[in-house]
Design a protein around this motif. Structure first.
Motif, PDB file in Angstrom:
ATOM      1  N   SER A 114      40.888  27.151  44.412  1.00 21.69           N
ATOM      2  CA  SER A 114      41.591  26.482  43.320  1.00 21.69           C
ATOM      3  C   SER A 114      41.522  24.966  43.462  1.00 21.69           C
ATOM      4  N   LEU A 115      41.800  24.474  44.672  1.00 16.56           N
ATOM      5  CA  LEU A 115      41.772  23.027  44.902  1.00 16.56           C
ATOM      6  C   LEU A 115      40.373  22.465  44.708  1.00 16.56           C
ATOM      7  N   MET A 116      39.380  23.230  45.118  1.00 16.32           N
ATOM      8  CA  MET A 116      37.992  22.774  44.929  1.00 16.32           C
ATOM      9  C   MET A 116      37.653  22.675  43.445  1.00 16.32           C
ATOM     10  N   PHE A 117      38.046  23.691  42.664  1.00 16.12           N
ATOM     11  CA  PHE A 117      37.794  23.649  41.219  1.00 16.12           C
ATOM     12  C   PHE A 117      38.498  22.461  40.579  1.00 16.12           C
ATOM     13  N   TYR A 159      37.102  14.211  41.070  1.00 20.16           N
ATOM     14  CA  TYR A 159      36.314  13.483  42.070  1.00 20.16           C
ATOM     15  C   TYR A 159      34.838  13.849  41.964  1.00 20.16           C
ATOM     16  N   GLY A 160      34.008  12.847  42.204  1.00 22.15           N
ATOM     17  CA  GLY A 160      32.570  13.072  42.077  1.00 22.15           C
ATOM     18  C   GLY A 160      31.999  13.978  43.145  1.00 22.15           C
ATOM     19  N   ARG A 161      32.488  13.849  44.357  1.00 14.27           N
ATOM     20  CA  ARG A 161      31.927  14.607  45.480  1.00 14.27           C
ATOM     21  C   ARG A 161      33.049  15.356  46.192  1.00 14.27           C
ATOM     22  N   ILE A 162      32.929  16.672  46.220  1.00 13.53           N
ATOM     23  CA  ILE A 162      33.935  17.493  46.902  1.00 13.53           C
ATOM     24  C   ILE A 162      33.286  18.209  48.077  1.00 13.53           C
ATOM     25  N   GLY A 163      34.099  18.546  49.064  1.00  4.97           N
ATOM     26  CA  GLY A 163      33.555  19.229  50.233  1.00  4.97           C
ATOM     27  C   GLY A 163      34.559  20.202  50.814  1.00  4.97           C
ATOM     28  N   PHE A 164      34.057  21.056  51.699  1.00  6.68           N
ATOM     29  CA  PHE A 164      34.881  22.090  52.327  1.00  6.68           C
ATOM     30  C   PHE A 164      34.448  22.254  53.777  1.00  6.68           C
ATOM     31  N   ASP A 169      29.861  37.090  45.068  1.00  5.29           N
ATOM     32  CA  ASP A 169      29.444  37.951  43.957  1.00  5.29           C
ATOM     33  C   ASP A 169      30.606  38.414  43.089  1.00  5.29           C
ATOM     34  N   ASP A 170      31.836  38.162  43.509  1.00  4.19           N
ATOM     35  CA  ASP A 170      33.011  38.605  42.747  1.00  4.19           C
ATOM     36  C   ASP A 170      33.301  37.632  41.606  1.00  4.19           C
ATOM     37  N   ARG A 171      32.416  37.630  40.619  1.00  7.25           N
ATOM     38  CA  ARG A 171      32.510  36.637  39.551  1.00  7.25           C
ATOM     39  C   ARG A 171      33.805  36.759  38.752  1.00  7.25           C
ATOM     40  N   GLU A 172      34.257  38.004  38.506  1.00  2.00           N
ATOM     41  CA  GLU A 172      35.498  38.178  37.742  1.00  2.00           C
ATOM     42  C   GLU A 172      36.667  37.518  38.456  1.00  2.00           C
ATOM     43  N   LYS A 173      36.745  37.729  39.773  1.00  2.00           N
ATOM     44  CA  LYS A 173      37.841  37.151  40.537  1.00  2.00           C
ATOM     45  C   LYS A 173      37.729  35.628  40.590  1.00  2.00           C
ATOM     46  N   ILE A 174      36.530  35.125  40.822  1.00  2.00           N
ATOM     47  CA  ILE A 174      36.333  33.677  40.919  1.00  2.00           C
ATOM     48  C   ILE A 174      36.617  32.999  39.586  1.00  2.00           C
ATOM     49  N   ASP A 175      36.168  33.605  38.484  1.00  2.00           N
ATOM     50  CA  ASP A 175      36.442  33.038  37.163  1.00  2.00           C
ATOM     51  C   ASP A 175      37.937  33.038  36.861  1.00  2.00           C
ATOM     52  N   LEU A 176      38.628  34.099  37.290  1.00  2.00           N
ATOM     53  CA  LEU A 176      40.076  34.156  37.083  1.00  2.00           C
ATOM     54  C   LEU A 176      40.783  33.069  37.887  1.00  2.00           C
ATOM     55  N   MET A 182      32.302  29.207  49.884  1.00  2.00           N
ATOM     56  CA  MET A 182      32.433  27.908  49.216  1.00  2.00           C
ATOM     57  C   MET A 182      31.068  27.272  48.947  1.00  2.00           C
ATOM     58  N   ALA A 183      30.156  27.422  49.903  1.00  2.00           N
ATOM     59  CA  ALA A 183      28.814  26.867  49.702  1.00  2.00           C
ATOM     60  C   ALA A 183      28.141  27.526  48.510  1.00  2.00           C
ATOM     61  N   GLY A 184      28.299  28.857  48.395  1.00  3.82           N
ATOM     62  CA  GLY A 184      27.677  29.578  47.298  1.00  3.82           C
ATOM     63  C   GLY A 184      28.302  29.278  45.956  1.00  3.82           C
ATOM     64  N   VAL A 185      29.629  29.197  45.899  1.00  3.17           N
ATOM     65  CA  VAL A 185      30.326  28.973  44.628  1.00  3.17           C
ATOM     66  C   VAL A 185      30.120  27.550  44.117  1.00  3.17           C
ATOM     67  N   PHE A 186      30.144  26.577  45.022  1.00  3.04           N
ATOM     68  CA  PHE A 186      30.119  25.175  44.597  1.00  3.04           C
ATOM     69  C   PHE A 186      28.785  24.470  44.857  1.00  3.04           C
ATOM     70  N   GLY A 187      27.778  25.223  45.284  1.00  2.60           N
ATOM     71  CA  GLY A 187      26.458  24.628  45.479  1.00  2.60           C
ATOM     72  C   GLY A 187      26.440  23.558  46.545  1.00  2.60           C
TER      73      GLY A 187
END
Length: 363
Positions: free
Chosen positions: A22-25, A31-36, A338-345, A59-64
């Motif tokens: 949530s905080l990353m989204f 902010y221009g650059r986010i990290g985890f 791969d849990d796109r429904e959960k991530i989108d929610l 996090m790497a997969g979701v946020f590239g």
């Protein structure tokens, strides 16, 4: 210098990863650059050929964040890691230095940095690297994630606070997670009263949401260690209810709830045939997520053919019905990339249930 926050909790499965997502989204909007970074990773995995914690890989997969992966999981724990530290083969000071260096590098690259702890605040103490000590090493203010109750939550928060105070780490917020919607305001009211004299803010996180809490068929397949058969395209379907198929066939059909996973013993041919037939009726397709078929007795050839023809998703295992039920219901579903429904929610709920500006102002 990047703004940063260390996500701690009062215990496992409290919602640290959901909060971090949530905080990353939300940070990405400002902010221009986010990290985890997952400084101490107890769940080893491999991402792009690099050993790292599962949460960092998520996090790497979701946020590239592929360009940062060598710094996102500086210390990964394996089954023998504790023994090696206690035996002196690995020094905790060396591991803490790796965390310090990785954090410094990500601070150069990012404007906002989320640091996710492991378990409750004392996790890692056995190797001299509990969450409080790591937060101090990273020079990061702390958010503690807690449950949505009252008495137990106050007790747990107080216990965890002691460790951060011992290390002289600033706790900026306590975030109540998995709140019961009808009790949300009441829970927040009493927690704020309990900690009225403290310097940290008490705020609400996510309400309890079955979509986030319940497992997918793919997750259940991993829990049981057996492949998903039938329509494998349903691997990401979420099972909202787990039902033991122990009653008569008609009674089982009458008790079906939305997106139910049914555990039906391999000897119950009549029930397996009925459910396979119902699966292809639109009104039941919504109710039947899939089957788990436990038991040593082989499924009869004709029943097996009917299952295959229906394309109903099912998992065949030779463990008992009771063991399968226990494994499934005691598991806490972890989010994967791969849990796109959960991530989108999570992305949608973050906008309405997390006050990012309040958090950002504390840092």
């Amino acid at each position: 210098m990047a703004k940063k926050i260390f996500i701690a909790s009062t215990g496992q499965n409290s919602g640290k990863t959901t909060t971090s997502l949530s905080l990353m989204f939300l940070a990405r909007k400002k902010y221009g650059r986010i990290g985890f970074i997952k400084p101490l990773g107890p769940k080893p995995s491999t991402y792009n050929g690099l050993a790292m914690d599962k949460d960092a890989a998520l996090m790497a997969g979701v946020f590239g964040l592929d360009g940062d992966i060598e710094y996102m999981s500086p210390v990964v724990l394996y089954p023998d890691s504790t023994r090696k530290v206690l035996d002196g083969e690995i020094r905790s000071e060396v591991l803490l230095d790796k965390i310090r260096q990785a954090t410094a590098e990500l601070e150069k690259r990012c404007d906002f940095l989320v640091l996710e702890g492991s378990g409750h605040s004392g996790v890692g103490s056995v190797i001299g690297m509990n969450n409080a000590k790591i937060a101090k090493t990273m020079q990061a203010p702390v958010m503690i994630i807690a449950g949505g109750g009252i008495g137990n939550t106050i007790d747990s928060v107080s216990l965890n606070l002691a460790l951060f105070r011992q290390e002289q780490v600033a706790v900026k917020m306590v975030l109540l997670n998995k709140l019961i919607p009808a009790k949300r305001e009441s829970s927040l009211h009493y927690l704020r009263r309990a900690f009225a004299g403290e310097s940290f803010r008490v705020d609400g996180g996510f309400n309890y949401t079955p979509v986030l809490a319940n497992p997918t068929l793919g997750r259940i397949s991993k829990i049981l260690g057996c492949p998903l058969s039938g329509d494998v395209r349903e691997v990401l379907r979420i099972a909202h209810h787990v039902q033991l198929g122990a009653a008569s066939a008609q009674r089982v059909a009458d008790l079906l709830e939305d997106s139910s996973l049914l555990l039906v013993n391999s000897s119950r041919d009549e029930l397996l045939v009925m459910l396979a037939s119902l699966y292809n009726l639109p009104e039941y397709r919504r109710k039947i997520a899939g089957l788990v078929i436990p038991g040593l007795a082989p499924v009869s050839k004709i029943t097996q053919k009917i299952l295959a023809d229906s394309n109903i998703p099912y998992i065949r295992t030779e463990i008992t019905n009771a063991e399968a039920f226990t494994r499934i219901t005691s598991d806490v579903s972890k989010i994967t990339v791969d849990d796109r429904e959960k991530i989108d929610l999570i992305r949608t709920l973050a906008d309405t249930e997390i006050d990012f500006e309040a958090i950002d102002a504390l840092l």
